[in-house]
Write a protein that holds these residues in place. Sequence first.
Motif, PDB file in Angstrom:
ATOM      1  N   LEU A 161      11.709  43.689  43.363  1.00 36.60           N
ATOM      2  CA  LEU A 161      11.606  42.062  43.350  1.00 36.60           C
ATOM      3  C   LEU A 161      11.827  41.693  41.976  1.00 36.60           C
ATOM      4  CD1 LEU A 161      11.548  39.573  45.072  1.00 36.60           C
ATOM      5  CD2 LEU A 161       9.068  39.660  44.851  1.00 36.60           C
ATOM      6  N   PHE A 162      10.947  42.186  41.140  1.00 37.82           N
ATOM      7  CA  PHE A 162      10.959  41.827  39.652  1.00 37.82           C
ATOM      8  C   PHE A 162      12.307  41.892  39.071  1.00 37.82           C
ATOM      9  CE2 PHE A 162       6.975  40.521  37.907  1.00 37.82           C
ATOM     10  CZ  PHE A 162       5.998  40.422  38.946  1.00 37.82           C
ATOM     11  N   CYS A 163      12.898  42.927  39.386  1.00 39.90           N
ATOM     12  CA  CYS A 163      14.276  43.118  38.842  1.00 39.90           C
ATOM     13  C   CYS A 163      15.499  42.116  39.276  1.00 39.90           C
ATOM     14  CB  CYS A 163      14.867  44.495  39.208  1.00 39.90           C
ATOM     15  SG  CYS A 163      14.033  46.183  38.437  1.00 39.90           S
ATOM     16  N   GLU A 164      15.295  42.079  40.624  1.00 40.67           N
ATOM     17  CA  GLU A 164      16.185  41.002  41.257  1.00 40.67           C
ATOM     18  C   GLU A 164      16.039  39.583  40.566  1.00 40.67           C
ATOM     19  OE1 GLU A 164      16.733  40.950  45.519  1.00 40.67           O
ATOM     20  OE2 GLU A 164      16.384  38.776  45.563  1.00 40.67           O
ATOM     21  N   THR A 165      14.722  39.121  40.609  1.00 41.06           N
ATOM     22  CA  THR A 165      14.417  37.774  40.109  1.00 41.06           C
ATOM     23  C   THR A 165      14.982  37.692  38.551  1.00 41.06           C
ATOM     24  OG1 THR A 165      12.895  37.622  41.350  1.00 41.06           O
ATOM     25  CG2 THR A 165      12.880  35.909  39.999  1.00 41.06           C
ATOM     26  N   PHE A 166      14.378  38.837  37.826  1.00 39.81           N
ATOM     27  CA  PHE A 166      15.050  38.808  36.384  1.00 39.81           C
ATOM     28  C   PHE A 166      16.522  38.741  36.154  1.00 39.81           C
ATOM     29  CE2 PHE A 166      15.039  41.355  32.253  1.00 39.81           C
ATOM     30  CZ  PHE A 166      14.568  40.303  31.429  1.00 39.81           C
ATOM     31  N   VAL A 167      17.069  39.686  36.915  1.00 40.59           N
ATOM     32  CA  VAL A 167      18.694  39.652  36.715  1.00 40.59           C
ATOM     33  C   VAL A 167      19.172  37.953  36.998  1.00 40.59           C
ATOM     34  CG1 VAL A 167      20.828  40.298  37.648  1.00 40.59           C
ATOM     35  CG2 VAL A 167      19.086  41.837  36.937  1.00 40.59           C
ATOM     36  N   ARG A 168      18.481  37.396  38.063  1.00 37.69           N
ATOM     37  CA  ARG A 168      19.088  36.216  38.695  1.00 37.69           C
ATOM     38  C   ARG A 168      18.950  35.101  37.605  1.00 37.69           C
ATOM     39  NH1 ARG A 168      16.853  35.191  44.494  1.00 37.69           N
ATOM     40  NH2 ARG A 168      17.959  33.139  44.069  1.00 37.69           N
ATOM     41  N   LEU A 207       2.305  48.788  37.559  1.00 33.40           N
ATOM     42  CA  LEU A 207       3.493  48.563  36.784  1.00 33.40           C
ATOM     43  C   LEU A 207       3.232  48.090  35.191  1.00 33.40           C
ATOM     44  CD1 LEU A 207       5.385  46.348  39.331  1.00 33.40           C
ATOM     45  CD2 LEU A 207       5.767  48.746  38.687  1.00 33.40           C
ATOM     46  N   ARG A 208       2.014  47.646  35.087  1.00 33.72           N
ATOM     47  CA  ARG A 208       1.642  47.554  33.309  1.00 33.72           C
ATOM     48  C   ARG A 208       1.042  48.635  32.743  1.00 33.72           C
ATOM     49  NH1 ARG A 208      -0.577  41.955  35.807  1.00 33.72           N
ATOM     50  NH2 ARG A 208      -2.271  43.052  36.631  1.00 33.72           N
ATOM     51  N   ARG A 209       0.341  49.537  33.489  1.00 26.12           N
ATOM     52  CA  ARG A 209      -0.127  50.929  32.989  1.00 26.12           C
ATOM     53  C   ARG A 209       1.025  51.576  32.490  1.00 26.12           C
ATOM     54  NH1 ARG A 209      -2.344  53.335  37.153  1.00 26.12           N
ATOM     55  NH2 ARG A 209      -3.448  51.486  37.735  1.00 26.12           N
ATOM     56  N   LEU A 210       2.312  51.693  33.618  1.00 29.95           N
ATOM     57  CA  LEU A 210       3.342  52.405  33.139  1.00 29.95           C
ATOM     58  C   LEU A 210       4.217  51.720  31.994  1.00 29.95           C
ATOM     59  CD1 LEU A 210       4.306  53.171  37.141  1.00 29.95           C
ATOM     60  CD2 LEU A 210       3.670  54.819  35.110  1.00 29.95           C
ATOM     61  N   GLY A 211       3.977  50.855  31.610  1.00 30.59           N
ATOM     62  CA  GLY A 211       4.723  50.209  30.623  1.00 30.59           C
ATOM     63  C   GLY A 211       5.724  49.321  30.738  1.00 30.59           C
ATOM     64  N   PHE A 212       5.909  48.971  31.951  1.00 37.03           N
ATOM     65  CA  PHE A 212       7.147  48.209  32.373  1.00 37.03           C
ATOM     66  C   PHE A 212       7.001  46.867  31.949  1.00 37.03           C
ATOM     67  CE2 PHE A 212       7.571  51.807  35.989  1.00 37.03           C
ATOM     68  CZ  PHE A 212       8.266  52.480  35.056  1.00 37.03           C
ATOM     69  N   ILE A 213       5.804  46.232  32.367  1.00 38.63           N
ATOM     70  CA  ILE A 213       5.824  44.744  31.950  1.00 38.63           C
ATOM     71  C   ILE A 213       4.411  44.469  31.519  1.00 38.63           C
ATOM     72  CG2 ILE A 213       7.207  44.199  33.897  1.00 38.63           C
ATOM     73  CD1 ILE A 213       4.902  43.672  35.761  1.00 38.63           C
ATOM     74  N   THR A 214       4.403  43.163  30.714  1.00 36.49           N
ATOM     75  CA  THR A 214       2.937  42.733  30.394  1.00 36.49           C
ATOM     76  C   THR A 214       2.967  41.385  31.001  1.00 36.49           C
ATOM     77  OG1 THR A 214       3.473  43.862  28.167  1.00 36.49           O
ATOM     78  CG2 THR A 214       1.574  42.559  28.094  1.00 36.49           C
ATOM     79  N   SER A 215       1.773  41.309  31.361  1.00 35.67           N
ATOM     80  CA  SER A 215       1.505  39.997  32.184  1.00 35.67           C
ATOM     81  C   SER A 215       0.707  38.949  31.616  1.00 35.67           C
ATOM     82  CB  SER A 215       1.144  40.093  33.405  1.00 35.67           C
ATOM     83  OG  SER A 215       1.850  40.878  34.429  1.00 35.67           O
ATOM     84  N   ARG A 221       6.198  39.832  30.626  1.00 39.21           N
ATOM     85  CA  ARG A 221       7.349  40.492  29.582  1.00 39.21           C
ATOM     86  C   ARG A 221       7.731  41.728  29.981  1.00 39.21           C
ATOM     87  NH1 ARG A 221       8.469  39.706  24.581  1.00 39.21           N
ATOM     88  NH2 ARG A 221       6.780  37.977  24.174  1.00 39.21           N
ATOM     89  N   ILE A 222       9.160  41.734  30.403  1.00 42.80           N
ATOM     90  CA  ILE A 222       9.899  42.961  30.687  1.00 42.80           C
ATOM     91  C   ILE A 222       9.794  43.752  29.557  1.00 42.80           C
ATOM     92  CG2 ILE A 222      11.674  44.040  31.834  1.00 42.80           C
ATOM     93  CD1 ILE A 222      10.205  41.972  33.483  1.00 42.80           C
ATOM     94  N   ASN A 223       9.059  44.826  29.275  1.00 39.78           N
ATOM     95  CA  ASN A 223       9.139  45.711  28.151  1.00 39.78           C
ATOM     96  C   ASN A 223      10.042  46.849  28.325  1.00 39.78           C
ATOM     97  OD1 ASN A 223       6.969  44.368  26.889  1.00 39.78           O
ATOM     98  ND2 ASN A 223       5.306  45.503  28.229  1.00 39.78           N
ATOM     99  N   ASP A 224      10.271  47.149  29.486  1.00 36.24           N
ATOM    100  CA  ASP A 224      11.024  48.540  29.874  1.00 36.24           C
ATOM    101  C   ASP A 224      11.954  48.173  30.739  1.00 36.24           C
ATOM    102  OD1 ASP A 224      12.237  50.896  30.149  1.00 36.24           O
ATOM    103  OD2 ASP A 224      10.306  52.187  30.617  1.00 36.24           O
ATOM    104  N   TRP A 225      13.088  47.837  30.538  1.00 34.97           N
ATOM    105  CA  TRP A 225      14.140  47.323  31.656  1.00 34.97           C
ATOM    106  C   TRP A 225      14.616  48.445  32.415  1.00 34.97           C
ATOM    107  CZ3 TRP A 225      15.399  44.413  35.368  1.00 34.97           C
ATOM    108  CH2 TRP A 225      16.697  44.580  35.777  1.00 34.97           C
ATOM    109  N   SER A 226      14.862  49.422  31.499  1.00 36.71           N
ATOM    110  CA  SER A 226      15.424  50.442  32.346  1.00 36.71           C
ATOM    111  C   SER A 226      14.585  51.139  33.254  1.00 36.71           C
ATOM    112  CB  SER A 226      16.376  51.483  31.481  1.00 36.71           C
ATOM    113  OG  SER A 226      15.427  52.396  30.572  1.00 36.71           O
TER     114      SER A 226
END
Lengths: 250, 250
Positions: A161-168, A207-215, A221-226
């Motif tokens: 969902l985050f990916c989709e919204t981010f891209v849109r 998701l935060r722990r994995l370093g993908f995002i920071t809220s 913030r999308i820290n690791d898009w891929s």
Amino acid sequence: MMRTEHSDRSRLFASLQTIAEVRDAQREMLSQLPLRVVTFHQGADILVEGDEATDSCLVLSGLVCRYKLVADGKRQIVSLHLPGDLPDLQSLYLAYSDHGLAALSPSRVAFIPHEALRGMMDRDARMAALLLKTMLVDASIFREWIANIGRRDSVQRIAHLFCETFVRMRALGLVSDNVLSLPLTQAELADATGISAVHVNRVMQQLRRLGFITSRGNHHRINDWSGLKRAGDFSAAYLHLRQPLSAIGL
Amino acid sequence: MMRTEHSDRSRLFASLQTIAEVRDAQREMLSQLPLRVVTFHQGADILVEGDEATDSCLVLSGLVCRYKLVADGKRQIVSLHLPGDLPDLQSLYLAYSDHGLAALSPSRVAFIPHEALRGMMDRDARMAALLLKTMLVDASIFREWIANIGRRDSVQRIAHLFCETFVRMRALGLVSDNVLSLPLTQAELADATGISAVHVNRVMQQLRRLGFITSRGNHHRINDWSGLKRAGDFSAAYLHLRQPLSAIGL
DNA sequence: CGTGTTATTGACCAACATCAAACTTAGTGG
DNA sequence: CCACTAAGTTTGATGTTGGTCAATAACACG
């Protein structure tokens, strides 16, 4: 009821441009659509299931969702709508609404009379095709949501969902600095992904722990898009964007 | 490749008639559509994700589904299509397919060139509206599936799917004696409802134990329609049928 | 500051998934 | 017509994900 501004129209152009080429002729017609602008508070219903509409909505600002209610008062959000979206275009052809429409954040919404839209589509085949295409992309996103909710686990669902919204949002130029502003409470995220509010909280932490995002509040913030993309099993093909992801820096 | 028969066309009329009035003019046009008929074995792919189509499909007989694949090879069926359905009409406007299309039972499918469909829609506004409406009802069903999978438990989900299919088949006159012939394995039911195959089995037993249905292979007799309806939290509004349920004996 | 909403935590539990095996059914070829 | 096979269904045991409940903490806003 508020005045229409130039930027209101440009949102619609921008949105349509993401999936098809909008030529000057169409742009001209769109700019002459009568818009009745209404502001909605956070949480306010724009229309409810069963309503018979004489207008379609255009989101001008804020975040809008379509939702359905099921037994026990549970709610499922079936789509999110960004500025420029026409979230109930189908009311042009379907007698009454099979879902509600609500503002998830304070939102400005324009109502466009069906006659105006229908007239435009009748007069101009290219315009008709353009609006038709938005409805079909809409349906494509529904299909992806079915797959997302039906066959992905909770981490994948939220990441997707985050990916989709981010891209849109990026396609609309609404993202700066890789920060996704998503004014959704965790309970609303839960309603959108078919999981519980408490569990959304745990997934977000993961998701935060994995370093993908920071809220920070609703700003993610999308820290690791891929990484996020991989975690969400996300591929943008179903959005049927005219431009490749690379064109929007992803 | 097989010959076209009269009844093939009538399936399409019957299907369109369930959601809108088909007048003689449209009926005439439809009867002149060029159909290239192909028979597919059970399980055969009719088209796969990513395909670029020059034709749209019309289901003539059998049962067809649209599906998406997600990480780990899991599959989600996103829609079921009965005779008379046009399951990939959206390929008219979307460059490539975001989903696969497969035969769930031995099926006869007609391919209709896009040019023919587009020509028909360009020439006749009523026809365009008719086909557009089928796409929008399609989308409405997607929304209901999102809610079904996202917010209903396994018993409700399966019951709901049975209700939906039962109503759609009845509207087409494909049900006699309250027996729903649904040529789906339990694994396929699982892929359609987002649960596991084993659990589908247990849910089916429960639906039988509750007296809602009696199964013999793929033939399910609906013994207690209102019970099943209640169990599945089902309301047919989202199908946007032209006739009330009472008109089809429900 | 209070007050209401949202986020977070922990304990506990139910629904459902997974695995593996047995059983049933339908189809196939001898 | 029967044995054989493959596909589908059913069962039981066991594990895991995610739901529920209830309490606390963090914010947001007037």
